[in-house]
Design a protein around this motif. Structure first.
Motif, PDB file in Angstrom:
ATOM      1  N   LEU A  60       1.078  -1.308   0.066  1.00  0.00           N
ATOM      2  CA  LEU A  60      -0.226  -0.053   0.208  1.00  0.00           C
ATOM      3  C   LEU A  60       0.876   1.161   0.098  1.00  0.00           C
ATOM      4  O   LEU A  60       1.553   1.630   0.914  1.00  0.00           O
ATOM      5  CB  LEU A  60      -0.911  -0.182   1.187  1.00  0.00           C
ATOM      6  N   GLN A  61       0.874   2.146  -0.973  1.00  0.00           N
ATOM      7  CA  GLN A  61       1.665   3.323  -1.171  1.00  0.00           C
ATOM      8  C   GLN A  61       1.409   4.280  -0.309  1.00  0.00           C
ATOM      9  O   GLN A  61       0.205   4.295   0.492  1.00  0.00           O
ATOM     10  CB  GLN A  61       1.496   3.702  -2.787  1.00  0.00           C
ATOM     11  N   HIS A  62       2.079   5.132   0.222  1.00  0.00           N
ATOM     12  CA  HIS A  62       2.197   6.239   1.052  1.00  0.00           C
ATOM     13  C   HIS A  62       1.140   7.132   1.037  1.00  0.00           C
ATOM     14  O   HIS A  62       0.311   7.590   1.966  1.00  0.00           O
ATOM     15  CB  HIS A  62       3.508   6.623   1.508  1.00  0.00           C
ATOM     16  N   ASN A  63       1.393   7.913  -0.224  1.00  0.00           N
ATOM     17  CA  ASN A  63       0.397   9.217  -0.261  1.00  0.00           C
ATOM     18  C   ASN A  63      -0.908   8.814  -0.970  1.00  0.00           C
ATOM     19  O   ASN A  63      -0.801   8.771  -2.311  1.00  0.00           O
ATOM     20  CB  ASN A  63       1.236  10.346  -1.086  1.00  0.00           C
ATOM     21  N   THR A  64      -1.904   8.476  -0.221  1.00  0.00           N
ATOM     22  CA  THR A  64      -3.371   8.216  -0.737  1.00  0.00           C
ATOM     23  C   THR A  64      -3.957   8.954  -1.565  1.00  0.00           C
ATOM     24  O   THR A  64      -4.859   8.779  -2.424  1.00  0.00           O
ATOM     25  CB  THR A  64      -4.315   7.629   0.197  1.00  0.00           C
ATOM     26  N   ARG A  65      -3.119  10.346  -1.733  1.00  0.00           N
ATOM     27  CA  ARG A  65      -3.767  11.347  -2.430  1.00  0.00           C
ATOM     28  C   ARG A  65      -3.741  10.926  -4.015  1.00  0.00           C
ATOM     29  O   ARG A  65      -4.635  11.366  -4.825  1.00  0.00           O
ATOM     30  CB  ARG A  65      -3.067  12.601  -2.209  1.00  0.00           C
ATOM     31  N   PHE A  66      -3.049   9.971  -4.234  1.00  0.00           N
ATOM     32  CA  PHE A  66      -2.723   9.622  -5.776  1.00  0.00           C
ATOM     33  C   PHE A  66      -3.393   8.331  -6.181  1.00  0.00           C
ATOM     34  O   PHE A  66      -2.995   7.796  -7.094  1.00  0.00           O
ATOM     35  CB  PHE A  66      -1.237   9.515  -6.188  1.00  0.00           C
ATOM     36  N   ALA A  67      -4.153   7.721  -5.109  1.00  0.00           N
ATOM     37  CA  ALA A  67      -4.955   6.683  -5.565  1.00  0.00           C
ATOM     38  C   ALA A  67      -6.138   6.640  -6.307  1.00  0.00           C
ATOM     39  O   ALA A  67      -6.697   7.620  -6.179  1.00  0.00           O
ATOM     40  CB  ALA A  67      -5.481   6.036  -4.128  1.00  0.00           C
ATOM     41  N   LEU A  68      -6.216   5.452  -7.197  1.00  0.00           N
ATOM     42  CA  LEU A  68      -7.357   5.651  -8.012  1.00  0.00           C
ATOM     43  C   LEU A  68      -8.536   5.137  -7.258  1.00  0.00           C
ATOM     44  O   LEU A  68      -8.690   4.281  -6.588  1.00  0.00           O
ATOM     45  CB  LEU A  68      -7.288   4.444  -9.092  1.00  0.00           C
ATOM     46  N   PRO A  69      -9.904   6.112  -7.428  1.00  0.00           N
ATOM     47  CA  PRO A  69     -10.941   5.881  -6.729  1.00  0.00           C
ATOM     48  C   PRO A  69     -11.467   4.343  -6.827  1.00  0.00           C
ATOM     49  O   PRO A  69     -11.670   3.862  -5.944  1.00  0.00           O
ATOM     50  CB  PRO A  69     -12.071   6.894  -6.952  1.00  0.00           C
ATOM     51  N   GLU A  70     -11.279   3.946  -7.871  1.00  0.00           N
ATOM     52  CA  GLU A  70     -12.169   2.739  -8.370  1.00  0.00           C
ATOM     53  C   GLU A  70     -11.289   1.415  -7.927  1.00  0.00           C
ATOM     54  O   GLU A  70     -11.473   0.409  -8.076  1.00  0.00           O
ATOM     55  CB  GLU A  70     -12.396   2.701  -9.941  1.00  0.00           C
ATOM     56  N   CYS A  71      -9.987   1.959  -7.763  1.00  0.00           N
ATOM     57  CA  CYS A  71      -8.873   0.698  -7.530  1.00  0.00           C
ATOM     58  C   CYS A  71      -7.698   1.012  -6.748  1.00  0.00           C
ATOM     59  O   CYS A  71      -6.690   1.580  -7.192  1.00  0.00           O
ATOM     60  CB  CYS A  71      -8.586   0.064  -8.895  1.00  0.00           C
TER      61      CYS A  71
END
Ligand SMILES: [Fe+2]
Length: 272
Positions: A60-71
């Motif tokens: 799980l990557q650190h900065n969740t600001r860049f996470a894709l909402p659908e995945c």
């Protein structure tokens, strides 16, 4: 791709089930070549995840600001992001290895090209095992038992990262210790393990000694002869071994063009 780094993979469609034999070929090639360039894929986020999971478990990557909402296990890299003050944020510029401020940094990172500029935006890799092997024995001895302090953002780094939200800060350690020379758990090869954006210092060494030493190691290890420079093609899925490579992005293309890639990381061991 060079005599030390990178292999091109053709003739596989990762939207389809992969046989146990093909999986073994891929995972062995990954350890042997450190970078796999899997050509001509066209993968949805969930298909990227399934493909990369052939090589390990998702980190799980650190900065969740860049996470894709659908995945959310997948993050995106985009040149269209900006700092709060409006300056453009080019992720990954400057030599580094991903998330080394984690106690168990990700063993691998994978990128899948979604949208590429017409030219430029190459990703450069430096082979830290080849660089270690080429060090003079006196330098190998000098660094053999050194331990570095890794933090989210080194105060010595000129490259500024996006700040973490408070919720993310709670998940990310303040500082971790890693050896300056690590042994690859699968190949057994030794690599220089340094990271200019994350290393705050070396245990027991004054900054006056530590910083020039780190600078000297970086200059040695990133010489052209230890590099593979990846020129992106549409459909590339590239996976690399963070345990024995540094990498860097290049913001050298027309910023009116979009560069957008999916990024997945895989869990790694405690560096030893
Ligand atoms: Fe990176």
């Amino acid at each position: 791709m060079t005599d030390h780094t990178g292999a091109e993979v053709r003739g596989i469609d990762l939207t389809r089930p992969v046989s146990a034999e093909a999986k073994a070929v891929l995972t062995n090639a990954f350890v042997a070549h450190s970078v796999l360039v899997i050509r001509e894929q066209s993968l949805s986020p969930h298909q990227v995840l399934a493909a990369v999971e052939l090589f390990g478990r998702v980190f799980l990557q650190h900065n969740t600001r860049f996470a894709l909402p659908e995945c959310p296990q997948i993050h995106y890299l985009s040149n269209q992001d900006r700092f709060p003050d409006g300056r453009r944020y080019i992720p990954g510029e400057g030599w580094h290895t991903d998330h080394s401020n984690d106690a168990r940094p990700p063993k691998a990172t994978a990128l899948h090209a979604v949208t590429l500029p017409d030219r430029g935006g190459d990703t450069q890799f430096a082979n830290m095992a080849a660089a270690h092997a080429a060090l003079p024995p006196v330098m190998q001895d000098r660094i053999a038992d050194l331990v570095a302090i890794h933090v989210y953002q080194s105060s010595h780094s000129t490259r500024k990262l996006m700040t973490l939200s408070d919720a993310n800060k709670e998940r990310v350690p303040n500082a971790v210790l890693h050896p300056v020379v690590r042994t690859h758990p699968e190949s057994g090869r030794k690599s220089i393990y340094i990271n200019p954006i994350r290393i705050e210092g070396i245990l027991g060494l004054d900054h006056k000694e530590a910083l020039p030493l780190l600078g000297e190691l970086l200059q040695h290890a990133t010489a052209d002869r230890f590099q593979y420079r990846h020129r992106w093609q549409p459909g590339d899925l590239v996976i690399w071994d963070n345990r024995c490579l540094l990498h860097k992005a290049n913001g050298d293309y027309d910023m009116d063009q979009t560069r957008y890639l999916y990024r997945v990381m895989l869990e790694g061991d405690v560096p030893r």
